[in-house]
Design a protein around this motif. Structure first.
Motif, PDB file in Angstrom:
ATOM      1  N   VAL A 103     -41.800 134.914 -22.237  1.00  0.00           N
ATOM      2  CA  VAL A 103     -42.483 133.633 -22.067  1.00  0.00           C
ATOM      3  C   VAL A 103     -43.156 133.580 -20.700  1.00  0.00           C
ATOM      4  CG1 VAL A 103     -42.147 131.140 -21.814  1.00  0.00           C
ATOM      5  CG2 VAL A 103     -40.992 132.369 -23.658  1.00  0.00           C
ATOM      6  N   GLU A 104     -42.413 133.963 -19.676  1.00  0.00           N
ATOM      7  CA  GLU A 104     -42.936 133.945 -18.311  1.00  0.00           C
ATOM      8  C   GLU A 104     -44.183 134.813 -18.195  1.00  0.00           C
ATOM      9  OE1 GLU A 104     -40.793 134.254 -14.002  1.00  0.00           O
ATOM     10  OE2 GLU A 104     -40.455 135.929 -15.374  1.00  0.00           O
ATOM     11  N   ALA A 105     -44.131 136.008 -18.758  1.00  0.00           N
ATOM     12  CA  ALA A 105     -45.270 136.929 -18.671  1.00  0.00           C
ATOM     13  C   ALA A 105     -46.492 136.371 -19.386  1.00  0.00           C
ATOM     14  CB  ALA A 105     -44.882 138.287 -19.245  1.00  0.00           C
ATOM     15  N   ALA A 106     -46.290 135.764 -20.563  1.00  0.00           N
ATOM     16  CA  ALA A 106     -47.415 135.209 -21.311  1.00  0.00           C
ATOM     17  C   ALA A 106     -48.089 134.080 -20.538  1.00  0.00           C
ATOM     18  CB  ALA A 106     -46.940 134.708 -22.673  1.00  0.00           C
ATOM     19  N   LEU A 107     -47.288 133.195 -19.954  1.00  0.00           N
ATOM     20  CA  LEU A 107     -47.860 132.076 -19.209  1.00  0.00           C
ATOM     21  C   LEU A 107     -48.573 132.545 -17.946  1.00  0.00           C
ATOM     22  CD1 LEU A 107     -45.089 129.326 -19.501  1.00  0.00           C
ATOM     23  CD2 LEU A 107     -47.015 129.781 -21.005  1.00  0.00           C
ATOM     24  N   GLN A 108     -48.011 133.539 -17.285  1.00  0.00           N
ATOM     25  CA  GLN A 108     -48.647 134.059 -16.069  1.00  0.00           C
ATOM     26  C   GLN A 108     -49.935 134.812 -16.396  1.00  0.00           C
ATOM     27  OE1 GLN A 108     -45.592 136.466 -14.285  1.00  0.00           O
ATOM     28  NE2 GLN A 108     -44.599 134.743 -13.255  1.00  0.00           N
ATOM     29  N   ARG A 109     -49.874 135.670 -17.391  1.00  0.00           N
ATOM     30  CA  ARG A 109     -50.992 136.565 -17.690  1.00  0.00           C
ATOM     31  C   ARG A 109     -52.155 135.834 -18.353  1.00  0.00           C
ATOM     32  NH1 ARG A 109     -48.479 139.361 -20.911  1.00  0.00           N
ATOM     33  NH2 ARG A 109     -49.417 138.834 -22.905  1.00  0.00           N
ATOM     34  N   LEU A 110     -51.850 134.976 -19.326  1.00  0.00           N
ATOM     35  CA  LEU A 110     -52.893 134.374 -20.146  1.00  0.00           C
ATOM     36  C   LEU A 110     -53.354 133.009 -19.642  1.00  0.00           C
ATOM     37  CD1 LEU A 110     -51.428 135.297 -23.653  1.00  0.00           C
ATOM     38  CD2 LEU A 110     -53.209 136.500 -22.379  1.00  0.00           C
ATOM     39  N   ALA A 111     -52.484 132.301 -18.920  1.00  0.00           N
ATOM     40  CA  ALA A 111     -52.862 130.958 -18.457  1.00  0.00           C
ATOM     41  C   ALA A 111     -52.833 130.827 -16.950  1.00  0.00           C
ATOM     42  CB  ALA A 111     -51.935 129.913 -19.081  1.00  0.00           C
ATOM     43  N   LYS A 112     -52.419 131.905 -16.262  1.00  0.00           N
ATOM     44  CA  LYS A 112     -52.330 131.885 -14.800  1.00  0.00           C
ATOM     45  C   LYS A 112     -51.478 130.706 -14.316  1.00  0.00           C
ATOM     46  CE  LYS A 112     -55.141 135.410 -14.433  1.00  0.00           C
ATOM     47  NZ  LYS A 112     -55.276 135.709 -15.870  1.00  0.00           N
ATOM     48  N   VAL A 113     -50.375 130.464 -15.039  1.00  0.00           N
ATOM     49  CA  VAL A 113     -49.472 129.366 -14.710  1.00  0.00           C
ATOM     50  C   VAL A 113     -48.468 129.824 -13.660  1.00  0.00           C
ATOM     51  CG1 VAL A 113     -47.593 127.924 -15.621  1.00  0.00           C
ATOM     52  CG2 VAL A 113     -49.714 128.193 -16.931  1.00  0.00           C
ATOM     53  N   ALA A 135     -45.490 131.847 -27.381  1.00  0.00           N
ATOM     54  CA  ALA A 135     -45.888 131.658 -25.982  1.00  0.00           C
ATOM     55  C   ALA A 135     -47.310 132.124 -25.721  1.00  0.00           C
ATOM     56  CB  ALA A 135     -44.911 132.403 -25.069  1.00  0.00           C
ATOM     57  N   ALA A 136     -47.794 133.102 -26.472  1.00  0.00           N
ATOM     58  CA  ALA A 136     -49.147 133.618 -26.240  1.00  0.00           C
ATOM     59  C   ALA A 136     -50.208 132.588 -26.617  1.00  0.00           C
ATOM     60  CB  ALA A 136     -49.354 134.911 -27.015  1.00  0.00           C
ATOM     61  N   THR A 137     -50.082 131.973 -27.802  1.00  0.00           N
ATOM     62  CA  THR A 137     -51.078 130.976 -28.191  1.00  0.00           C
ATOM     63  C   THR A 137     -50.893 129.687 -27.383  1.00  0.00           C
ATOM     64  OG1 THR A 137     -49.674 130.276 -30.048  1.00  0.00           O
ATOM     65  CG2 THR A 137     -51.392 131.895 -30.505  1.00  0.00           C
ATOM     66  N   GLN A 138     -49.666 129.394 -27.000  1.00  0.00           N
ATOM     67  CA  GLN A 138     -49.449 128.255 -26.110  1.00  0.00           C
ATOM     68  C   GLN A 138     -50.160 128.475 -24.780  1.00  0.00           C
ATOM     69  OE1 GLN A 138     -45.494 127.689 -24.346  1.00  0.00           O
ATOM     70  NE2 GLN A 138     -45.596 125.509 -24.866  1.00  0.00           N
ATOM     71  N   ALA A 139     -50.030 129.687 -24.237  1.00  0.00           N
ATOM     72  CA  ALA A 139     -50.693 130.008 -22.966  1.00  0.00           C
ATOM     73  C   ALA A 139     -52.204 129.906 -23.096  1.00  0.00           C
ATOM     74  CB  ALA A 139     -50.286 131.407 -22.507  1.00  0.00           C
ATOM     75  N   ARG A 140     -52.741 130.356 -24.223  1.00  0.00           N
ATOM     76  CA  ARG A 140     -54.187 130.237 -24.455  1.00  0.00           C
ATOM     77  C   ARG A 140     -54.624 128.781 -24.386  1.00  0.00           C
ATOM     78  NH1 ARG A 140     -55.166 130.683 -30.395  1.00  0.00           N
ATOM     79  NH2 ARG A 140     -54.587 128.489 -30.151  1.00  0.00           N
ATOM     80  N   ASP A 141     -53.855 127.888 -25.015  1.00  0.00           N
ATOM     81  CA  ASP A 141     -54.196 126.467 -25.003  1.00  0.00           C
ATOM     82  C   ASP A 141     -53.999 125.859 -23.617  1.00  0.00           C
ATOM     83  OD1 ASP A 141     -54.732 126.741 -27.688  1.00  0.00           O
ATOM     84  OD2 ASP A 141     -52.836 125.856 -28.356  1.00  0.00           O
ATOM     85  N   LEU A 142     -52.958 126.288 -22.924  1.00  0.00           N
ATOM     86  CA  LEU A 142     -52.720 125.772 -21.567  1.00  0.00           C
ATOM     87  C   LEU A 142     -53.863 126.133 -20.629  1.00  0.00           C
ATOM     88  CD1 LEU A 142     -48.911 126.520 -21.026  1.00  0.00           C
ATOM     89  CD2 LEU A 142     -49.981 124.366 -21.721  1.00  0.00           C
TER      90      LEU A 142
END
Length: 472
Positions: free
Chosen positions: A105-115, A430-437
């Motif tokens: 989850v952490e990696a997806a948010l960092q990589r795809l949403a720069k969270v 988490a990947a599609t969530q990150a895309r939307d975020l």
């Protein structure tokens, strides 16, 4: 290195260390610049692997020899592990599973949403990691999966099966003896149904030829002790249907709802099929947080009841309701979250694509004497318009729990236009969530993040994110 066998050239990569685990549950190793995904490997393993598929930048492999087992390894508890498509992480300790789900989850948010995930909260594990599901669907087949022990003389071999699909083989079903996903009477019911069918000569479905009597078996249970059983037939005579139904009625008095469906389509979906109630009610009841929920055979309800309660409590906590909020609950399903939070807010407006789910949502509100919910059925991007918002009011809080594909881009744009003070985004991907975020960052900042494990021994994980509107 490579070595030759009679079957052709086989590529063996020796002494690879498994350094990570991928979202689909396979171990990850590197051989020079080649990323290798290794089935049933655990981070920390040192293995020789045999390549089974190779592309330009990655390859898929199986373990040829395990030299050094990971400290995270444990013995699988199910006899079907490795062939069955479920519970793919049984060979990894549960604490380690939680750790890697958190990292994914952490990696997806960092990589795809720069969270910024530095304040990400610990993952909530499931109190029960066996027998935690309230629903399972089994498939009948006249061509079961054969293992090595079956490859001898097959003249007297029983080829009928009742179980789960083997990954990558839609026409092969693994005959399940005992499943650790759903508590009794699930295993006994399944085995007794199989036994009855074999004794009486009922035919099991042929997934290629589309013929046979028996097609699927669905078992639903609830925390209240109620049991729903539905048998899906294909080409059975009514006398055969009545025979099996009467057998179940007499031998399993604990069944609250006994139903059947006749599905002669070439796909397994039952949402467009008539359901016939043979005995008992056409539904069972689930309870959560003092609320009752009606569950039909077609109803959507989180399959881990106890952990769903925890997930919804986190959602409610993240929203931080004061009591006077207008809430939009997007992708409301059967209105579980909407009804769960209704007593904490002024009004909830729920939207869902499936009309039957909306009928369940309305029923659940009425049954629980909840009068501050409104539900609408239809495509989210078509319903959630400027006119809709003008009619119902600008929401203070939006709760969104979309399917794995995430939200349609037009829905994200509408959220940006609405400018609700808070958005609580619940996601199973988490990947599609990150895309939307990443799209919502235009006007929102991430305030809280908390993963929740709903499905032990699998790679799947839910994630709850609180977004707050950025003030000028």
């Amino acid at each position: 290195m490579s070595r030759n066998r009679k079957s052709g050239t086989v590529t063996i990569l020796p002494n690879l260390e498994i350094i990570d685990i991928a979202e689909e549950g396979k171990g990850v190793a590197k051989a020079d610049e080649l990323v290798v995904f290794v089935d049933k490997a655990v981070p920390g393993d040192v293995v020789d692997v045999r390549l089974i598929k190779k592309k330009k930048n990655f390859a898929e492999a199986v373990i040829e020899e395990l030299h050094t087992p990971s400290n995270y390894r444990t013995d699988p508890f199910c006899q079907h592990f490795g062939v069955c498509g479920g519970c793919k992480w049984q060979h990894m300790q549960y604490d380690a599973q939680l750790n890697f789900k958190y990292k994914n989850v952490e990696a997806a948010l960092q990589r795809l949403a720069k969270v910024d995930t530095t304040s990400m909260e610990p993952i909530l594990g499931s109190a029960e990691n066996k027998y935690y599901r309230n629903k399972l669907e089994y498939t009948f087949s006249n061509k079961r999966w054969l293992d090595k022990a079956d490859m001898g003389d097959q003249d007297d071999l029983e080829l009928n099966a009742l179980g789960f699909h083997v990954p990558g083989r839609f026409d092969k079903i693994l005959d399940i003896q005992h499943c650790y996903l759903q508590a009794e009477p699930s295993n006994t019911l399944r085995n007794q149904v199989r036994g009855y069918a074999l004794r009486t000569g009922m035919t099991f479905y042929d997934l290629r030829a589309h013929e046979g009597n028996l097609r699927n078996l669905i078992i639903r249970t609830s925390s209240t002790g109620e049991v729903m059983v539905a048998v899906i037939f294909a080409y059975a005579e009514q006398s055969e249907i009545d025979g099996l139904m009467e057998y179940l009625k007499l031998n399993f008095p604990e069944i609250t709802s006994l139903q059947y469906i006749v599905n002669q389509k070439k796909n397994d979906t039952i949402f467009d099929q008539d359901v016939i109630t043979y005995a008992g009610r056409d539904h069972i009841f689930e309870e959560m947080d003092g609320l009752k929920f009606k569950i039909g055979i077609k109803s959507f309800y989180q399959t881990n009841s106890a952990q769903a309660h925890e997930l919804y409590k986190i959602t409610r906590e993240f929203a931080g309701f004061k009591g006077d909020e207008l809430v939009y609950d997007l992708y409301t399903g059967a209105g579980t979250i909407a009804n769960f939070v209704a007593r904490n807010v002024k009004q909830v407006v729920g939207i869902e694509y499936v009309p039957t789910a909306i009928e369940d949502a309305k029923f659940n509100s009425a049954m629980n004497n909840i009068d501050n919910t409104i539900f609408y059925a239809g495509d989210m991007k078509d319903i959630l318009t400027a006119d809709f918002i003008a009619e119902h009011g600008k929401p203070d809080v939006v709760i969104t729990d979309p399917p794995r594909a995430g939200m349609h881009e037009s829905v994200v744009k509408r959220l940006l236009e609405m400018e609700a003070e808070k958005i609580v985004y619940v996601s199973c991907n988490a990947a599609t969530q990150a895309r939307d975020l990443a799209l919502l960052k235009e006007k929102y900042q991430v305030a809280r993040i908390k993963p929740v494990d709903m499905f032990p021994h699998t790679q799947h994980v839910e994630n709850v994110v609180l977004l707050t509107l950025i003030k000028d």
